[in-house]
Design an enzyme around this catalytic site. Structure first.
Site, PDB file in Angstrom:
ATOM      1  N   SER A  63      52.809  99.304  -7.953  1.00  0.00           N
ATOM      2  CA  SER A  63      51.146  99.784  -6.803  1.00  0.00           C
ATOM      3  C   SER A  63      51.959 101.168  -7.072  1.00  0.00           C
ATOM      4  O   SER A  63      52.734 101.514  -6.463  1.00  0.00           O
ATOM      5  CB  SER A  63      50.906  98.959  -6.489  1.00  0.00           C
ATOM      6  OG  SER A  63      50.594  97.695  -6.453  1.00  0.00           O
TER       7      SER A  63
HETATM    8  N1  SAH Z   1      54.324  94.356  -6.207  1.00  0.00           N
HETATM    9  C1  SAH Z   1      54.479  94.129  -8.174  1.00  0.00           C
HETATM   10  C2  SAH Z   1      53.275  95.098  -8.550  1.00  0.00           C
HETATM   11  C3  SAH Z   1      52.973  93.170  -9.425  1.00  0.00           C
HETATM   12  S1  SAH Z   1      52.065  93.800 -10.428  1.00  0.00           S
HETATM   13  C4  SAH Z   1      55.732  95.693  -7.738  1.00  0.00           C
HETATM   14  O1  SAH Z   1      56.205  96.077  -5.918  1.00  0.00           O
HETATM   15  O2  SAH Z   1      55.659  96.344  -8.699  1.00  0.00           O
HETATM   16  C5  SAH Z   1      50.497  92.341 -10.448  1.00  0.00           C
HETATM   17  C6  SAH Z   1      52.094  91.441 -11.069  1.00  0.00           C
HETATM   18  O3  SAH Z   1      51.209  89.634 -10.677  1.00  0.00           O
HETATM   19  C7  SAH Z   1      51.823  90.768 -11.967  1.00  0.00           C
HETATM   20  O4  SAH Z   1      53.535  91.556 -13.025  1.00  0.00           O
HETATM   21  C8  SAH Z   1      51.257  90.319 -13.242  1.00  0.00           C
HETATM   22  O5  SAH Z   1      52.261  89.109 -13.874  1.00  0.00           O
HETATM   23  C9  SAH Z   1      52.058  88.969 -11.395  1.00  0.00           C
HETATM   24  N2  SAH Z   1      51.037  87.510 -12.060  1.00  0.00           N
HETATM   25  C10 SAH Z   1      49.490  88.171 -12.407  1.00  0.00           C
HETATM   26  N3  SAH Z   1      48.891  86.550 -12.396  1.00  0.00           N
HETATM   27  C11 SAH Z   1      50.093  85.943 -11.678  1.00  0.00           C
HETATM   28  C12 SAH Z   1      50.378  84.195 -10.963  1.00  0.00           C
HETATM   29  N4  SAH Z   1      49.428  83.745 -10.952  1.00  0.00           N
HETATM   30  N5  SAH Z   1      51.569  84.231 -10.294  1.00  0.00           N
HETATM   31  C13 SAH Z   1      52.215  85.101 -10.076  1.00  0.00           C
HETATM   32  N6  SAH Z   1      52.241  86.551 -10.751  1.00  0.00           N
HETATM   33  C14 SAH Z   1      50.896  87.124 -11.302  1.00  0.00           C
END
Ligand code: SAH
Length: 225
Positions: A63
């Site tokens: 993000s």
């Molecule tokens: N917080 C992260 C950015 C996240 S992007 C950072 O600092 O880099 C969103 C993430 O959520 C992705 O990696 C995706 O694979 C994960 N995601 C999506 N659905 C999910 C779920 N049900 N449980 C755990 N992770 C999930």
């Protein structure tokens, strides 16, 4: 080289965070310390301190710094807090939180991302972060309760397990809305009587919250250590 990165971080803090209203000194200092360039793929390091989200592979993104800071500040992290993050991605948000609180647990659905983030966080010395691979829809029951929970993927509703795993007075922040459009970053506060209050914070755009395969009624999270 190092001082270039330090000045890029200082500039990011001044222009992207302080100028837009992030005030918590501890949060600003955490952003001065976490080496964001270590959380993006090599071809993205020149852009690491840009004022935008960046791809981290497998269709996912790290993000924009301001959004990470806004969510972090909104959680009101205290040095003794225990925080759960759903959506580890690169591990950057988890590292920022790890600078601020005692313990961070984080769940990532995609195995490759969970493994890479775990390895990266270890290498950088973030020993108070625990990564688990699984579907964060069910939170991390073995580690509950949490002072705060942060979801960094867009859900269409509040996963009930997450409010259950919050302490009384605890805060849950998550983007709610359609996966292919804008969502409302929402703060849910658990009251002492167990009920919840919901407050919209701002309009955001996150990658979708996905559901893991659940052939037996829900996938179990599993620590990687
Ligand atoms: N917080 C992260 C950015 C996240 S992007 C950072 O600092 O880099 C969103 C993430 O959520 C992705 O990696 C995706 O694979 C994960 N995601 C999506 N659905 C999910 C779920 N049900 N449980 C755990 N992770 C999930």
């Amino acid at each position: 080289m190092n001082s270039d990165r330090e000045s890029a971080r200082e500039q990011m803090v001044a222009v992207q965070l302080e100028a837009r209203g992030i005030r918590d000194r501890r949060v600003l200092d955490a952003f001065r310390r976490v080496p964001r360039e270590c959380f993006v793929p090599e071809e993205g390091t020149a852009e690491a301190y840009g004022d935008h989200a960046l791809p981290i592979g497998l269709g996912q993104t790290i993000s924009q710094p301001y959004i990470v800071a806004f969510m972090t500040e909104s959680l009101r992290p205290k040095p003794d807090s225990h925080i759960l993050e759903i959506g580890t991605g690169s591990g950057y948000q988890a590292a920022v939180l790890a600078e601020l609180v005692e313990e961070v647990d984080t769940v990532e659905l995609v195995p490759e991302l969970a493994e890479q983030a775990e390895e990266r966080l270890r290498r950088l010395g973030y020993n108070n972060v625990h990564v688990s691979q699984g579907d964060g829809y069910s939170g991390w029951p073995q580690k509950a309760p949490f002072d705060a929970i942060l979801v960094t993927a867009a859900a269409e509703e509040v996963p009930p397990a997450l409010t259950e795993q919050l302490k009384e007075g605890g805060k849950l922040i998550l983007p709610i809305g359609a996966p292919d459009g804008c969502q409302e970053l929402t703060m849910v506060t658990k009251r002492e009587d167990g009920g919840c209050e919901t407050k919209p914070l701002m309009s955001v755009r996150f990658v979708p919250f996905q559901r893991g395969k659940s052939d037996c009624g829900g996938s179990q999270t599993e620590g990687l250590e």
